[in-house]
Design a protein around this motif. Structure first.
Motif, PDB file in Angstrom:
ATOM      1  N   THR A 242     -16.906  -1.155   2.729  1.00 30.93           N
ATOM      2  CA  THR A 242     -17.933  -2.186   2.672  1.00 30.93           C
ATOM      3  C   THR A 242     -17.631  -3.235   3.729  1.00 30.93           C
ATOM      4  OG1 THR A 242     -19.074  -3.740   1.200  1.00 30.93           O
ATOM      5  CG2 THR A 242     -16.708  -3.480   0.870  1.00 30.93           C
ATOM      6  N   THR A 243     -18.318  -4.366   3.675  1.00 28.62           N
ATOM      7  CA  THR A 243     -18.011  -5.447   4.607  1.00 28.62           C
ATOM      8  C   THR A 243     -16.656  -6.058   4.261  1.00 28.62           C
ATOM      9  OG1 THR A 243     -19.036  -7.163   3.239  1.00 28.62           O
ATOM     10  CG2 THR A 243     -20.471  -5.982   4.785  1.00 28.62           C
ATOM     11  N   THR A 244     -16.041  -6.688   5.225  1.00 29.68           N
ATOM     12  CA  THR A 244     -14.740  -7.324   4.984  1.00 29.68           C
ATOM     13  C   THR A 244     -14.849  -8.390   3.898  1.00 29.68           C
ATOM     14  OG1 THR A 244     -14.091  -6.939   7.285  1.00 29.68           O
ATOM     15  CG2 THR A 244     -12.845  -8.593   6.062  1.00 29.68           C
ATOM     16  N   THR A 245     -15.933  -9.145   3.904  1.00 26.56           N
ATOM     17  CA  THR A 245     -16.113 -10.218   2.916  1.00 26.56           C
ATOM     18  C   THR A 245     -16.131  -9.659   1.503  1.00 26.56           C
ATOM     19  OG1 THR A 245     -17.370 -11.561   4.492  1.00 26.56           O
ATOM     20  CG2 THR A 245     -17.637 -12.079   2.158  1.00 26.56           C
ATOM     21  N   ILE A 246     -16.913  -8.612   1.273  1.00 20.09           N
ATOM     22  CA  ILE A 246     -17.002  -8.020  -0.067  1.00 20.09           C
ATOM     23  C   ILE A 246     -15.686  -7.354  -0.448  1.00 20.09           C
ATOM     24  CG2 ILE A 246     -18.112  -6.211  -1.438  1.00 20.09           C
ATOM     25  CD1 ILE A 246     -20.712  -6.855   0.012  1.00 20.09           C
ATOM     26  N   ALA A 247     -15.073  -6.629   0.487  1.00 21.50           N
ATOM     27  CA  ALA A 247     -13.822  -5.922   0.181  1.00 21.50           C
ATOM     28  C   ALA A 247     -12.712  -6.891  -0.190  1.00 21.50           C
ATOM     29  CB  ALA A 247     -13.404  -5.077   1.381  1.00 21.50           C
ATOM     30  N   GLU A 248     -12.600  -7.987   0.541  1.00 21.28           N
ATOM     31  CA  GLU A 248     -11.541  -8.958   0.232  1.00 21.28           C
ATOM     32  C   GLU A 248     -11.774  -9.612  -1.120  1.00 21.28           C
ATOM     33  OE1 GLU A 248     -11.418 -11.537   3.619  1.00 21.28           O
ATOM     34  OE2 GLU A 248     -10.102 -10.176   4.759  1.00 21.28           O
ATOM     35  N   TYR A 249     -13.035  -9.780  -1.494  1.00 20.08           N
ATOM     36  CA  TYR A 249     -13.345 -10.339  -2.816  1.00 20.08           C
ATOM     37  C   TYR A 249     -12.939  -9.364  -3.918  1.00 20.08           C
ATOM     38  CZ  TYR A 249     -16.176 -11.599  -6.875  1.00 20.08           C
ATOM     39  OH  TYR A 249     -16.592 -11.892  -8.146  1.00 20.08           O
ATOM     40  N   ILE A 250     -13.348  -8.106  -3.806  1.00 19.68           N
ATOM     41  CA  ILE A 250     -13.021  -7.119  -4.838  1.00 19.68           C
ATOM     42  C   ILE A 250     -11.522  -6.885  -4.909  1.00 19.68           C
ATOM     43  CG2 ILE A 250     -13.319  -4.711  -5.566  1.00 19.68           C
ATOM     44  CD1 ILE A 250     -16.091  -4.756  -4.326  1.00 19.68           C
ATOM     45  N   ARG A 251     -10.854  -6.970  -3.777  1.00 17.15           N
ATOM     46  CA  ARG A 251      -9.418  -6.669  -3.752  1.00 17.15           C
ATOM     47  C   ARG A 251      -8.611  -7.637  -4.617  1.00 17.15           C
ATOM     48  NH1 ARG A 251      -8.927  -3.758   0.502  1.00 17.15           N
ATOM     49  NH2 ARG A 251      -9.701  -5.371   1.909  1.00 17.15           N
ATOM     50  N   GLN A 252      -9.202  -8.762  -4.979  1.00 16.70           N
ATOM     51  CA  GLN A 252      -8.499  -9.710  -5.848  1.00 16.70           C
ATOM     52  C   GLN A 252      -8.212  -9.111  -7.227  1.00 16.70           C
ATOM     53  OE1 GLN A 252      -9.762 -14.090  -5.308  1.00 16.70           O
ATOM     54  NE2 GLN A 252     -11.585 -12.933  -4.689  1.00 16.70           N
ATOM     55  N   ILE A 253      -8.983  -8.101  -7.643  1.00 21.66           N
ATOM     56  CA  ILE A 253      -8.739  -7.484  -8.950  1.00 21.66           C
ATOM     57  C   ILE A 253      -8.114  -6.091  -8.808  1.00 21.66           C
ATOM     58  CG2 ILE A 253     -10.544  -8.787 -10.130  1.00 21.66           C
ATOM     59  CD1 ILE A 253     -12.332  -6.315  -9.932  1.00 21.66           C
ATOM     60  N   HIS A 254      -7.656  -5.760  -7.605  1.00 26.46           N
ATOM     61  CA  HIS A 254      -6.975  -4.480  -7.387  1.00 26.46           C
ATOM     62  C   HIS A 254      -5.550  -4.611  -7.919  1.00 26.46           C
ATOM     63  CE1 HIS A 254      -5.338  -0.966  -5.255  1.00 26.46           C
ATOM     64  NE2 HIS A 254      -6.596  -0.583  -5.081  1.00 26.46           N
ATOM     65  N   LYS A 255      -5.233  -3.829  -8.929  1.00 23.43           N
ATOM     66  CA  LYS A 255      -3.937  -3.959  -9.591  1.00 23.43           C
ATOM     67  C   LYS A 255      -2.805  -3.482  -8.687  1.00 23.43           C
ATOM     68  CE  LYS A 255      -6.131  -2.916 -14.015  1.00 23.43           C
ATOM     69  NZ  LYS A 255      -6.279  -1.902 -15.090  1.00 23.43           N
ATOM     70  N   PRO A 256      -1.640  -4.122  -8.744  1.00 22.65           N
ATOM     71  CA  PRO A 256      -0.493  -3.618  -7.976  1.00 22.65           C
ATOM     72  C   PRO A 256      -0.023  -2.276  -8.527  1.00 22.65           C
ATOM     73  CG  PRO A 256       0.181  -5.396  -9.446  1.00 22.65           C
ATOM     74  CD  PRO A 256      -1.324  -5.336  -9.489  1.00 22.65           C
ATOM     75  N   PHE A 257       0.535  -1.448  -7.671  1.00 22.33           N
ATOM     76  CA  PHE A 257       1.018  -0.108  -8.035  1.00 22.33           C
ATOM     77  C   PHE A 257      -0.084   0.749  -8.663  1.00 22.33           C
ATOM     78  CE2 PHE A 257       4.641  -3.107  -8.778  1.00 22.33           C
ATOM     79  CZ  PHE A 257       5.414  -2.743  -7.685  1.00 22.33           C
ATOM     80  N   LEU A 258      -1.329   0.521  -8.250  1.00 20.27           N
ATOM     81  CA  LEU A 258      -2.452   1.199  -8.890  1.00 20.27           C
ATOM     82  C   LEU A 258      -2.462   2.700  -8.616  1.00 20.27           C
ATOM     83  CD1 LEU A 258      -5.139   0.991 -10.475  1.00 20.27           C
ATOM     84  CD2 LEU A 258      -6.285   0.665  -8.283  1.00 20.27           C
TER      85      LEU A 258
END
Length: 367
Positions: A242-258
């Motif tokens: 996706t766009t960098t703006t949207i990806a960086e927003y969603i990445r805030q809920i990307h769990k570590p060691f996922l």
């Protein structure tokens, strides 16, 4: 047992019918079974992915990478540098990517638009977050997107719109001119999710992926999976861009060691196995041609497909049809649960599986 605890249950999480995945091959069938019910890879899995899995198995006692950055870098290479690593997000299957998107954008009472027949998690997962589900059915005659009705359904509470091309379970796709017109007509504060997990098999001249739109800056998220073309359904790994703006927003809920270590290594290995990818696509396209001619000859109604499966209207009730084919060693999937009552989805297999299917259909029609 006291029911007081139920007073704090979320009303939109009250028990409802859940999504049910495809069934596995029965262990006691006593005959060879051709599984044409789950859209799996007809050639198995990428040999390079297998090699990577074997090597990765030596290190499952340690934690995996904390982030998905290595797989994102591999995806940048696979996309020939057209996107940056910051524009990708990886997860445990395309389904988890759908869940992450909804978790990021949906509050209770927000609206999610989708079009049945479609992949059931669009509606099931949106319910988990209290969304109002707005179903704008595909046109009944050809299962094409009803653009006018979908645009008319947009309100100030609409947050996410799901599009699928090619679509599961119909196999239909969204032509470029239709997608162009749709994306140019929607408000700029809505996220369009384009599920394109079957895009490798699309060969229509006017088929288009989400890549050009993301490069142009549209608020579009394109979902992909390693389960189909790469043969890694059992590893449960997928990604979106996706766009960098949207990806960086969603990445805030990307769990570590996922991502499990094995899944990451298998996916990176599969991306590099161009010979396997080409063989898979060739097998599916040849099988698609073979089966469409067989369906025509047998006068079985089906819809033209751009995916690795067909939607058919069986000559007998769908569950009787599935049971008959199962007795002949061929598994297929009724898809009323996907919003296509009376229809059956049949995966395109290798030549042996396809011939077994046609033989079973001939026996059905002659009985």
């Amino acid at each position: 047992m006291s029911k007081e605890i139920e007073s704090i249950f979320k009303s939109y999480l009250q028990p409802k019918k859940a999504y049910e995945g495809g069934k596995g091959i029965p262990s006691n069938s006593g005959q060879k079974i051709y599984k044409l019910s789950s859209n799996e890879n007809p050639l198995g899995q990428s040999p390079k992915a297998t090699e990577a899995l074997i090597e990765a198995a030596k290190n499952v006692h340690v934690y995996p990478d904390q982030t998905d950055i290595r797989l994102r870098k591999a995806l940048v290479k696979d996309f020939n540098g057209q996107l940056s690593e910051d524009q990708f997000i990886c997860g445990n299957s395309g389904s988890e990517i759908i869940d992450m998107i909804l978790r990021a954008f949906i509050n209770e009472g927000d609206e999610v638009i989708f079009s049945n027949p479609c992949f059931l998690p669009y509606s099931v997962f949106s319910r988990w977050y209290g969304a109002k589900q707005v179903d704008i059915p595909l046109r009944e005659s050809d299962y094409a997107l009803d653009v006018e009705e979908m645009l008319a359904a947009i309100t100030d509470r609409t947050k996410v719109i799901f599009l699928t091309s090619p679509n599961n379970p119909t196999g239909t796709y969204i032509p470029k001119d239709v997608l162009d017109a749709f994306l140019s007509s929607i408000p700029k504060n809505i996220v369009v999710v384009l599920d394109e997990v079957y895009s490798h098999f699309a060969d229509a001249e006017d088929y288009i992926s989400g890549l050009p739109y993301v490069k142009e800056g549209h608020n579009l998220i394109a979902i992909n999976s390693f389960s189909k073309t790469y043969g890694l359904a059992g590893q449960r790994i997928g990604y979106c861009y996706t766009t960098t703006t949207i990806a960086e927003y969603i990445r805030q809920i990307h769990k570590p060691f996922l991502l499990p270590h094995t899944s990451t290594e298998a996916a990176i290995g599969a991306l590099n196995d161009h010979e396997f990818i080409d063989s898979t696509v060739t097998t599916v396209l040849e099988g698609r041609d073979f089966l469409s001619k067989a369906f025509d000859r047998l006068e079985i109604k089906y819809w033209p497909t751009q995916a690795n499966f067909f939607l058919v209207d069986p000559p007998i009730p769908e569950f009787e049809f599935a049971d008959f084919l199962m007795e002949k060693g061929v598994m297929v999937r009724p898809v009323s649960q996907f919003g296509a009552p009376g229809k059956v989805r049949i995966t395109i297999g290798d030549s042996e599986a396809n011939e077994a299917l046609v033989s079973a259909l001939e026996k059905l029609l002659s009985s």
